[in-house]
Design a protein around this motif. Sequence first.
Motif, PDB file in Angstrom:
ATOM      1  N   ARG A 183      -3.653   1.951  13.923  1.00  0.00           N
ATOM      2  CA  ARG A 183      -4.716   1.021  14.310  1.00  0.00           C
ATOM      3  C   ARG A 183      -5.532   0.688  13.075  1.00  0.00           C
ATOM      4  O   ARG A 183      -5.797   1.550  12.244  1.00  0.00           O
ATOM      5  N   TRP A 184      -5.950  -0.576  12.992  1.00  0.00           N
ATOM      6  CA  TRP A 184      -6.831  -0.992  11.907  1.00  0.00           C
ATOM      7  C   TRP A 184      -8.220  -0.507  12.266  1.00  0.00           C
ATOM      8  O   TRP A 184      -8.792  -0.900  13.282  1.00  0.00           O
ATOM      9  N   SER A 185      -8.775   0.377  11.452  1.00  0.00           N
ATOM     10  CA  SER A 185     -10.066   0.996  11.752  1.00  0.00           C
ATOM     11  C   SER A 185     -10.784   1.310  10.448  1.00  0.00           C
ATOM     12  O   SER A 185     -10.192   1.922   9.550  1.00  0.00           O
ATOM     13  N   GLY A 186     -12.015   0.899  10.340  1.00  0.00           N
ATOM     14  CA  GLY A 186     -12.789   1.193   9.132  1.00  0.00           C
ATOM     15  C   GLY A 186     -12.203   0.567   7.883  1.00  0.00           C
ATOM     16  O   GLY A 186     -12.350   1.114   6.794  1.00  0.00           O
ATOM     17  N   GLY A 187     -11.522  -0.559   8.016  1.00  0.00           N
ATOM     18  CA  GLY A 187     -10.995  -1.264   6.857  1.00  0.00           C
ATOM     19  C   GLY A 187      -9.643  -0.791   6.362  1.00  0.00           C
ATOM     20  O   GLY A 187      -9.260  -1.122   5.237  1.00  0.00           O
ATOM     21  N   ASP A 188      -8.909  -0.019   7.175  1.00  0.00           N
ATOM     22  CA  ASP A 188      -7.588   0.435   6.752  1.00  0.00           C
ATOM     23  C   ASP A 188      -6.759   0.824   7.972  1.00  0.00           C
ATOM     24  O   ASP A 188      -7.296   1.014   9.069  1.00  0.00           O
ATOM     25  N   TRP A 189      -5.449   0.928   7.783  1.00  0.00           N
ATOM     26  CA  TRP A 189      -4.595   1.443   8.845  1.00  0.00           C
ATOM     27  C   TRP A 189      -4.771   2.939   8.952  1.00  0.00           C
ATOM     28  O   TRP A 189      -4.826   3.636   7.936  1.00  0.00           O
ATOM     29  N   LYS A 190      -4.862   3.425  10.191  1.00  0.00           N
ATOM     30  CA  LYS A 190      -4.973   4.851  10.469  1.00  0.00           C
ATOM     31  C   LYS A 190      -4.026   5.191  11.612  1.00  0.00           C
ATOM     32  O   LYS A 190      -3.752   4.357  12.468  1.00  0.00           O
ATOM     33  N   ILE A 191      -3.547   6.422  11.619  1.00  0.00           N
ATOM     34  CA  ILE A 191      -2.693   6.880  12.710  1.00  0.00           C
ATOM     35  C   ILE A 191      -3.542   6.986  13.967  1.00  0.00           C
ATOM     36  O   ILE A 191      -4.647   7.532  13.941  1.00  0.00           O
ATOM     37  N   GLU A 192      -3.020   6.468  15.061  1.00  0.00           N
ATOM     38  CA  GLU A 192      -3.681   6.626  16.358  1.00  0.00           C
ATOM     39  C   GLU A 192      -2.895   7.674  17.145  1.00  0.00           C
ATOM     40  O   GLU A 192      -1.790   7.392  17.618  1.00  0.00           O
ATOM     41  N   PRO A 193      -3.438   8.878  17.264  1.00  0.00           N
ATOM     42  CA  PRO A 193      -2.681   9.940  17.946  1.00  0.00           C
ATOM     43  C   PRO A 193      -2.593   9.713  19.447  1.00  0.00           C
ATOM     44  O   PRO A 193      -3.394   8.983  20.030  1.00  0.00           O
ATOM     45  N   TRP A 246      -4.691   5.668   0.227  1.00  0.00           N
ATOM     46  CA  TRP A 246      -5.167   4.732   1.220  1.00  0.00           C
ATOM     47  C   TRP A 246      -5.170   3.304   0.685  1.00  0.00           C
ATOM     48  O   TRP A 246      -4.721   3.067  -0.416  1.00  0.00           O
ATOM     49  N   CYS A 247      -5.710   2.414   1.452  1.00  0.00           N
ATOM     50  CA  CYS A 247      -5.804   0.990   1.171  1.00  0.00           C
ATOM     51  C   CYS A 247      -4.444   0.325   1.373  1.00  0.00           C
ATOM     52  O   CYS A 247      -3.749  -0.045   0.443  1.00  0.00           O
ATOM     53  N   PHE A 248      -4.089   0.177   2.653  1.00  0.00           N
ATOM     54  CA  PHE A 248      -2.858  -0.480   3.061  1.00  0.00           C
ATOM     55  C   PHE A 248      -3.177  -1.934   3.409  1.00  0.00           C
ATOM     56  O   PHE A 248      -4.249  -2.232   3.931  1.00  0.00           O
ATOM     57  N   ALA A 249      -2.253  -2.817   3.128  1.00  0.00           N
ATOM     58  CA  ALA A 249      -2.443  -4.237   3.450  1.00  0.00           C
ATOM     59  C   ALA A 249      -2.550  -4.422   4.967  1.00  0.00           C
ATOM     60  O   ALA A 249      -1.877  -3.737   5.729  1.00  0.00           O
ATOM     61  N   ARG A 250      -3.386  -5.346   5.369  1.00  0.00           N
ATOM     62  CA  ARG A 250      -3.531  -5.648   6.805  1.00  0.00           C
ATOM     63  C   ARG A 250      -2.430  -6.632   7.211  1.00  0.00           C
ATOM     64  O   ARG A 250      -2.687  -7.784   7.587  1.00  0.00           O
ATOM     65  N   GLY A 275       0.801  -1.214   0.000  1.00  0.00           N
ATOM     66  CA  GLY A 275       0.000   0.000   0.000  1.00  0.00           C
ATOM     67  C   GLY A 275       0.832   1.262   0.000  1.00  0.00           C
ATOM     68  O   GLY A 275       2.044   1.207   0.153  1.00  0.00           O
ATOM     69  N   PRO A 276       0.152   2.345  -0.206  1.00  0.00           N
ATOM     70  CA  PRO A 276      -1.273   2.470  -0.495  1.00  0.00           C
ATOM     71  C   PRO A 276      -1.570   2.064  -1.937  1.00  0.00           C
ATOM     72  O   PRO A 276      -0.764   2.307  -2.829  1.00  0.00           O
ATOM     73  N   THR A 277      -2.711   1.439  -2.140  1.00  0.00           N
ATOM     74  CA  THR A 277      -3.048   0.987  -3.488  1.00  0.00           C
ATOM     75  C   THR A 277      -4.162   1.808  -4.133  1.00  0.00           C
ATOM     76  O   THR A 277      -4.430   1.634  -5.314  1.00  0.00           O
ATOM     77  N   LEU A 278      -4.805   2.676  -3.353  1.00  0.00           N
ATOM     78  CA  LEU A 278      -5.879   3.502  -3.896  1.00  0.00           C
ATOM     79  C   LEU A 278      -5.659   4.964  -3.529  1.00  0.00           C
ATOM     80  O   LEU A 278      -5.005   5.277  -2.537  1.00  0.00           O
ATOM     81  N   SER A 279      -6.234   5.829  -4.327  1.00  0.00           N
ATOM     82  CA  SER A 279      -6.221   7.254  -3.991  1.00  0.00           C
ATOM     83  C   SER A 279      -7.571   7.849  -4.352  1.00  0.00           C
ATOM     84  O   SER A 279      -8.233   7.410  -5.289  1.00  0.00           O
TER      85      SER A 279
END
Length: 166
Positions: A132-142, A36-40, A26-30
């Motif tokens: 954190r894996w959230s909503g189907g993708d990796w996101k920064i957890e502040p 976005w769209c990072f591998a889990r 990833g990311p594989t989509l924009s």
Amino acid sequence: MPTSPPRDVRWRTIGGAQVPTSPSAGPTLSEGPVLWCFARTPMGAVMAAHVIPAQMSGTNWRTIVEEQVVAGFGRDMFTSQRASIPQTSVKERETGSYAGFSLADYSRDKATVVLLVKTGQGGLNTTSLSVRWSGGDWKIEPETGGGLHSTVSPVSRADGFVRWEV
């Protein structure tokens, strides 16, 4: 856990920084300014920790925050603090270049990525980010105080890091 970068790494300029991208991790989509769209996978978490913060330096940082930062008090604090920085100040900051990474911890739902950054003067610094894996993708957890990454610390050697081959 990754012991080498993905074989399909491509470097892309985002917000004035060179960041690694990978068709396999990833990311594989924009969509607009959002990559976005990072591998889990562990490597997907690593790529998110590199790409998402780089997108914050652009004028579309609020969109990136809404889409790629875990909602909550930490995100609200980050937004408040980031909104007080003039856009010209953000563009003028020296960011260094990514030199390597390690994973301090990893599970399917959360990871702590340690970034190795080479400064413009040739030194090395480290900082860590939680994703954190959230909503189907990796996101920064502040952090609760709004920081997206830990304090930047100088290091004298790159032992224990997977090095990017740029």
